[in-house]
Design a protein around this motif. Structure first.
Motif, mmCIF file in Angstrom:
data_model
loop_
_atom_site.group_PDB
_atom_site.id
_atom_site.type_symbol
_atom_site.label_atom_id
_atom_site.label_comp_id
_atom_site.label_asym_id
_atom_site.label_seq_id
_atom_site.Cartn_x
_atom_site.Cartn_y
_atom_site.Cartn_z
ATOM 1 N N VAL A 1 -10.295 -24.264 -23.050
ATOM 2 C CA VAL A 1 -9.349 -23.244 -23.762
ATOM 3 C C VAL A 1 -9.152 -23.452 -25.402
ATOM 4 O O VAL A 1 -9.332 -22.716 -25.946
ATOM 5 C CB VAL A 1 -8.152 -23.034 -22.912
ATOM 6 N N VAL A 2 -9.065 -24.831 -25.404
ATOM 7 C CA VAL A 2 -9.018 -25.206 -26.997
ATOM 8 C C VAL A 2 -10.058 -24.880 -27.737
ATOM 9 O O VAL A 2 -10.175 -24.215 -28.671
ATOM 10 C CB VAL A 2 -8.635 -26.705 -27.002
ATOM 11 N N ALA A 3 -11.164 -25.166 -26.967
ATOM 12 C CA ALA A 3 -12.527 -24.910 -27.625
ATOM 13 C C ALA A 3 -12.895 -23.441 -27.885
ATOM 14 O O ALA A 3 -13.463 -22.880 -29.025
ATOM 15 C CB ALA A 3 -13.641 -25.452 -26.827
ATOM 16 N N ALA A 4 -12.458 -22.639 -26.801
ATOM 17 C CA ALA A 4 -12.381 -21.032 -27.182
ATOM 18 C C ALA A 4 -11.381 -20.642 -28.084
ATOM 19 O O ALA A 4 -11.884 -19.726 -28.854
ATOM 20 C CB ALA A 4 -12.139 -20.348 -25.506
ATOM 21 N N LEU A 5 -10.213 -21.206 -28.220
ATOM 22 C CA LEU A 5 -9.602 -20.924 -29.503
ATOM 23 C C LEU A 5 -10.192 -21.088 -30.697
ATOM 24 O O LEU A 5 -9.736 -20.241 -31.853
ATOM 25 C CB LEU A 5 -8.289 -21.871 -29.516
ATOM 26 N N THR A 6 -10.878 -22.102 -31.097
ATOM 27 C CA THR A 6 -11.503 -22.253 -32.417
ATOM 28 C C THR A 6 -12.650 -21.250 -32.745
ATOM 29 O O THR A 6 -13.232 -21.223 -33.674
ATOM 30 C CB THR A 6 -12.380 -23.780 -32.350
ATOM 31 N N MET A 7 -13.098 -20.317 -31.623
ATOM 32 C CA MET A 7 -13.840 -19.287 -32.014
ATOM 33 C C MET A 7 -13.548 -18.137 -32.887
ATOM 34 O O MET A 7 -14.219 -17.559 -33.342
ATOM 35 C CB MET A 7 -14.442 -18.743 -30.642
ATOM 36 N N SER A 8 -12.069 -18.275 -32.877
ATOM 37 C CA SER A 8 -11.591 -17.145 -33.605
ATOM 38 C C SER A 8 -11.015 -18.040 -35.200
ATOM 39 O O SER A 8 -10.606 -19.035 -35.047
ATOM 40 C CB SER A 8 -10.045 -16.952 -33.221
ATOM 41 N N GLU A 9 -11.481 -17.368 -36.273
ATOM 42 C CA GLU A 9 -11.316 -17.913 -37.626
ATOM 43 C C GLU A 9 -9.923 -18.108 -37.816
ATOM 44 O O GLU A 9 -9.756 -19.217 -38.488
ATOM 45 C CB GLU A 9 -12.069 -16.931 -38.736
ATOM 46 N N THR A 10 -9.145 -17.315 -37.792
ATOM 47 C CA THR A 10 -7.622 -17.438 -37.722
ATOM 48 C C THR A 10 -7.038 -18.560 -36.974
ATOM 49 O O THR A 10 -6.593 -19.402 -37.463
ATOM 50 C CB THR A 10 -6.704 -16.164 -37.330
ATOM 51 N N SER A 11 -7.444 -18.656 -35.538
ATOM 52 C CA SER A 11 -6.904 -19.832 -34.735
ATOM 53 C C SER A 11 -7.489 -20.997 -35.305
ATOM 54 O O SER A 11 -6.851 -21.974 -35.150
ATOM 55 C CB SER A 11 -7.512 -19.374 -33.387
ATOM 56 N N LYS A 12 -8.820 -21.054 -35.717
ATOM 57 C CA LYS A 12 -9.364 -22.027 -36.260
ATOM 58 C C LYS A 12 -8.660 -22.793 -37.492
ATOM 59 O O LYS A 12 -8.353 -24.084 -37.387
ATOM 60 C CB LYS A 12 -10.701 -22.167 -36.671
ATOM 61 N N GLU A 13 -8.072 -21.722 -38.275
ATOM 62 C CA GLU A 13 -7.355 -22.214 -39.291
ATOM 63 C C GLU A 13 -6.003 -22.853 -38.923
ATOM 64 O O GLU A 13 -5.535 -23.906 -39.450
ATOM 65 C CB GLU A 13 -6.956 -21.141 -40.508
ATOM 66 N N ILE A 14 -5.502 -22.460 -37.819
ATOM 67 C CA ILE A 14 -4.154 -22.916 -37.400
ATOM 68 C C ILE A 14 -4.633 -24.569 -36.897
ATOM 69 O O ILE A 14 -3.894 -25.213 -37.023
ATOM 70 C CB ILE A 14 -3.574 -21.942 -36.110
ATOM 71 N N LEU A 15 -5.486 -24.699 -35.880
ATOM 72 C CA LEU A 15 -5.905 -25.919 -35.371
ATOM 73 C C LEU A 15 -6.211 -26.857 -36.555
ATOM 74 O O LEU A 15 -6.038 -27.951 -36.340
ATOM 75 C CB LEU A 15 -7.182 -25.534 -34.551
ATOM 76 N N ALA A 16 -6.987 -26.316 -37.663
ATOM 77 C CA ALA A 16 -7.327 -27.294 -38.606
ATOM 78 C C ALA A 16 -5.902 -27.922 -39.179
ATOM 79 O O ALA A 16 -6.179 -29.038 -39.873
ATOM 80 C CB ALA A 16 -8.270 -26.477 -39.836
ATOM 81 N N LEU B 1 -1.678 -27.615 -24.254
ATOM 82 C CA LEU B 1 -2.848 -27.632 -24.149
ATOM 83 C C LEU B 1 -3.552 -29.020 -24.777
ATOM 84 O O LEU B 1 -4.486 -29.571 -24.153
ATOM 85 C CB LEU B 1 -3.473 -26.525 -24.846
ATOM 86 N N LEU B 2 -3.336 -29.172 -25.842
ATOM 87 C CA LEU B 2 -3.953 -30.335 -26.747
ATOM 88 C C LEU B 2 -3.356 -31.696 -26.019
ATOM 89 O O LEU B 2 -4.218 -32.427 -25.850
ATOM 90 C CB LEU B 2 -3.333 -30.507 -27.957
ATOM 91 N N SER B 3 -1.920 -31.655 -25.389
ATOM 92 C CA SER B 3 -1.668 -33.101 -25.123
ATOM 93 C C SER B 3 -2.256 -33.342 -23.710
ATOM 94 O O SER B 3 -2.278 -34.399 -23.211
ATOM 95 C CB SER B 3 -0.158 -33.039 -24.563
ATOM 96 N N ASN B 4 -2.704 -32.207 -22.932
ATOM 97 C CA ASN B 4 -3.553 -32.183 -21.640
ATOM 98 C C ASN B 4 -4.932 -32.134 -21.736
ATOM 99 O O ASN B 4 -5.706 -32.142 -20.470
ATOM 100 C CB ASN B 4 -3.032 -31.319 -20.403
ATOM 101 N N THR B 5 -5.714 -32.101 -22.884
ATOM 102 C CA THR B 5 -6.953 -32.430 -22.951
ATOM 103 C C THR B 5 -7.494 -33.397 -22.323
ATOM 104 O O THR B 5 -8.780 -33.898 -22.071
ATOM 105 C CB THR B 5 -7.491 -32.107 -24.447
ATOM 106 N N HIS B 6 -7.022 -34.703 -22.547
ATOM 107 C CA HIS B 6 -7.587 -36.070 -22.109
ATOM 108 C C HIS B 6 -6.498 -36.650 -21.480
ATOM 109 O O HIS B 6 -6.913 -37.997 -21.134
ATOM 110 C CB HIS B 6 -8.048 -36.856 -23.299
ATOM 111 N N GLU B 7 -5.181 -36.516 -21.238
ATOM 112 C CA GLU B 7 -4.256 -37.049 -20.523
ATOM 113 C C GLU B 7 -3.486 -36.123 -19.580
ATOM 114 O O GLU B 7 -3.523 -35.063 -19.894
ATOM 115 C CB GLU B 7 -3.291 -37.956 -21.678
ATOM 116 N N GLY B 8 -2.989 -36.796 -18.494
ATOM 117 C CA GLY B 8 -2.207 -35.662 -17.766
ATOM 118 C C GLY B 8 -2.799 -34.835 -16.851
ATOM 119 O O GLY B 8 -3.860 -34.347 -17.053
ATOM 120 N N GLY B 9 -2.598 -34.827 -15.611
ATOM 121 C CA GLY B 9 -3.252 -33.895 -14.548
ATOM 122 C C GLY B 9 -4.515 -34.646 -14.312
ATOM 123 O O GLY B 9 -5.097 -35.567 -14.611
#
Length: 328
Positions: free
Chosen positions: A132-147, A113-121
């Motif tokens: 999808v990535v933005a939606a993931l950051t709405m969860s506090e736990t997922s936000k920590e993972i992304l951080a 998902l991260l690799s295809n946010t601005h390249e590929g496809g």
């Protein structure tokens, strides 16, 4: 030939009993999690559960490791029969649930998902990946993972998503509407003088690509005692409420029109909200040669516009008509 989803939709719509519907979804769940099924079947089961199931069904489904691996295989595939846009829309829908969000954030799909946010496809696939990535950051736990994810931090410094982007998600809309309803009710309780005081500012809505012109406008307007509101931190999920309030309480809405502005889902959301609230919209063209079309044309059609293509164009002489309009 009808797709699996179309066939299921027809069958599902004819079932009257909620109990029978639940049993059918359980059958779909068992089929999709069978270790022997193909990634094409897994994709169709995801689409069915995302469209007709609930968070519990979706969580059971994607919690199986073989499911996320096969969904990833489908996303990586060159098979034209697989609609990647539908897969991403389904993922965006189910990750509005925190448990589902955490599963995806911890899966091998995150890197894709991260690799295809601005390249590929295609541009459409890149846009959907960002959503999808933005939606993931709405969860506090997922936000920590992304951080703690270096690729995420490199692509989205400070969690900025305003690159033509993000958030047509179910939860975003819910937060926006809830905030709007709360603020509307709050505004009813204040008297006219207080409301006038709160609605003095001019909101400057812009794409970060045109930030130099936006800042120049802010400085010039404030030098003429015109209060402005402008986001300088990048549109992050934490800023949503503040942006909603800024739109609600503005007297004028300056829309800095450009191709980047047109591509930005955030800018579109701000402008649409301003239209819904019947704000005075003032289009400012900031990209030479750009001809408004699509949603921008609908929002600005028939309105008098101003032109400032570079920060150096924002002078007292060039802005005299705009200043007069804002102070009249």
């Amino acid at each position: 030939m009808q797709s699996y989803l179309e066939v299921f939709t027809n069958e599902f719509s004819q079932i009257k009993s909620n109990e029978q519907k639940a049993k059918l979804l359980e059958v779909v769940l068992r089929i999709g999690t069978d270790i022997c099924c193909s990634h094409e079947i897994v994709v169709n089961c995801l689409l069915i559960l995302a469209n007709f199931g609930n968070e519990k069904h979706a969580h059971k489904f994607i919690s199986y490791d073989n499911v996320t691996r096969r969904l990833l295989k489908a996303l990586e595939s060159d098979d034209k029969k697989i609609n990647k846009g539908e897969i991403l829309d389904a993922l965006k829908r189910i990750v509005t649930d925190d448990d589902n969000s955490n599963v995806i954030a911890n899966s091998s799909m995150l890197d894709w998902l991260l690799s295809n946010t601005h390249e590929g496809g295609s541009d459409e696939i890149q846009q959907k990946c960002r959503e999808v990535v933005a939606a993931l950051t709405m969860s506090e736990t997922s936000k920590e993972i992304l951080a703690s994810n270096q690729k995420f931090q490199k692509i989205f410094p400070k969690h900025q998503f305003s690159l033509g982007d993000i958030l047509a998600t179910k939860r975003y809309a819910q937060i926006w509407r809830r905030n709007s309803a709360a603020k509307t009710e709050q505004n009813r309780s204040i008297d006219g003088d207080e409301e006038h005081e709160r609605k003095r500012h001019v909101m400057i809505s812009y794409s970060w690509k045109n930030e130099d012109v936006a800042i120049a406008l802010k400085n010039l307007l404030e030098s003429n005692n015109i209060k402005t509101w402008i986001d300088r931190s990048g549109v992050t999920l934490d800023m949503m409420e503040e942006i909603a309030v800024a739109v609600e309480n503005c007297s004028h809405f300056l829309s800095l029109v450009s191709s980047h502005y047109k591509q930005s889902v955030y800018c579109k959301m701000e402008a649409k909200y301003a239209v819904e609230l019947e704000k005075t919209i003032i289009p400012v063209h900031v990209e030479e040669g750009f001809v408004p079309s699509g949603w921008i044309a609908m929002v600005t059609s028939g309105l008098r516009y101003h032109e400032f293509y570079h920060a150096d164009d924002v002078t007292s002489e060039n802005c005299s008509a705009l200043v007069e309009l804002l102070t009249s």
